[in-house]
Write an enzyme that holds these catalytic residues in place. Structure first.
Site: not given
Length: 385
Positions: A76, A131, A155
């Site tokens: 990520k 996210s 997220s």
């Protein structure tokens, strides 16, 4: 044909049936072919990935038994390698940085990759969630079998739900996090429950070793304060019923409705202050919910809810809804939680079922996810964009 699992790929590499360099080359080719439309990656590290894959093959040839040998992964964000050390040591090969939200938006349920906005593999006009947007999209589309995430309000779990995959958030504070508020915890996004368990074994050496069917579970539509839309709620409720019918979980003889205080004011105050839990009102609200959750987990093993109160929204944003309404309570309380697929809505996009356990009981969540996949068949495959 469904994409291979991380566990299956690693086994083939260890046994010499596949080479890590070929597995990683295949992932890089899929990214080159499909990511221009998907936008899942912000950066792709072709040369570094090829070199690291060759190192994995050399380690395997030397007799080293790597639990995730040759597994291509996404990490990520551009700084994701900082926390991927245990996975790399276990044989994983990072192939790139996955997309996260770009600057200038107040909402976090989207992503911005090298080729533009990150799209949902099920419907390009919908967001994959965020996210950890790129990580979820890359796994759901079969570009990589495993990608890392972080979860400060949902997220990992929200994009897992909207992309039809599995997303685990670990207990807050169990592993280092750069988030000074303590709200964020590491996580992983995978297609198969066995891959989430493999990730967990690499992180802490703990196997599930639990017998589904002995676990008691309660279902809460909205935790006492949220108002989910009818379809995500109905799909989650049906998914819970299937878990009961197939003896994955069992309800307690009697149980009062779960009623938590809405965590939004405390979460927003704590994140806005960026400092400590001494922000006015945070300690009181957190104390109320912590007491209620402690009492709940004294009586039952699991709490289940819809992962999100709404289905995946378009790229223009969620409107006045908080997609985090059912997830961020467990960032504030620190409980581990996992999202597993609950079905596909009439809009053609998946929704999720959130499963929450007591602190430190990730193994329980992984056992439920594995049993749900085996007995109910929760793995789903998106169509082509």
């Amino acid at each position: 044909m469904p994409p291979a699992s991380a566990v299956g790929l690693a086994s083939a590499v260890r046994q010499g049936r596949l080479r890590a360099v070929d597995v990683v080359a295949g992932a890089l080719e899929r990214i080159r072919r499909e990511d221009r439309a998907l936008g899942a990656f912000a950066e792709v590290w072709e040369d570094a990935a090829a070199e690291r894959a060759a190192e994995v093959d050399a380690r395997v040839a030397a007799g080293e038994r790597l639990p995730l040998a040759g597994v291509p992964i996404g990490v990520k964000g551009r700084h994701g390698l900082r926390t991927a050390g245990p996975l790399v040591a276990a044989g994983c090969v990072p192939v790139g940085a996955t997309a996260v939200p770009g600057p200038g938006t107040p909402w976090q349920t989207w992503g911005l990759g090298a080729h533009g906005r990150t799209v949902n593999p099920w419907r390009a006009d919908r967001t994959p969630g965020g996210s950890s947007a790129g990580s979820a999209a890359a796994v759901a589309a079969g570009l990589v079998p495993l990608a890392t995430g972080s979860d400060g309000a949902g997220s990992v779990r929200i994009p897992a739900a909207w992309c039809g995959i599995v997303g685990l958030k670990v207990t807050n504070g169990r592993f280092p996090s750069p988030d000074r508020t303590g709200l964020a915890a590491p996580g992983v996004l995978v297609r198969y429950a066995a891959d989430a368990e493999a990730y967990w074994r690499v992180l802490c050496g703990e196997s599930q070793g639990l017998r589904p069917g002995s676990l008691t579970a309660v279902f809460s539509p909205g935790l006492g304060f949220a108002d989910p839309d009818p379809e995500p709620l109905a799909l989650a409720r049906t998914a819970f019923a299937r878990l009961v019918e197939t003896d994955v979980v069992r309800p307690p003889p009697s149980e009062a409705p779960v009623r938590l205080a809405d965590p939004a004011p405390a979460w927003l105050a704590l994140r806005g202050a960026g400092a400590t839990s001494e922000v006015r009102g945070v300690r009181d609200l957190r104390g109320v919910n912590d007491c209620r959750l402690a009492a709940l987990f004294d009586r039952v093993d699991l709490l289940l809810t819809p992962t999100t109160p709404n289905a995946a929204h378009g790229h223009d944003g969620p409107g006045d809804r908080y997609s985090t309404a059912l997830t961020w309570a467990f960032n504030l309380s620190g409980h581990p939680a996992i999202s597993i697929p609950a079905g596909v809505g009439t809009d053609g996009c998946p929704v999720g079922l959130q499963v929450v356990a007591a602190h430190g009981r990730e193994a329980v969540l992984l056992a439920v996810a594995a049993a749900a996949e085996a007995r109910v068949g929760t793995t789903v495959i998106p169509g082509k964009l």
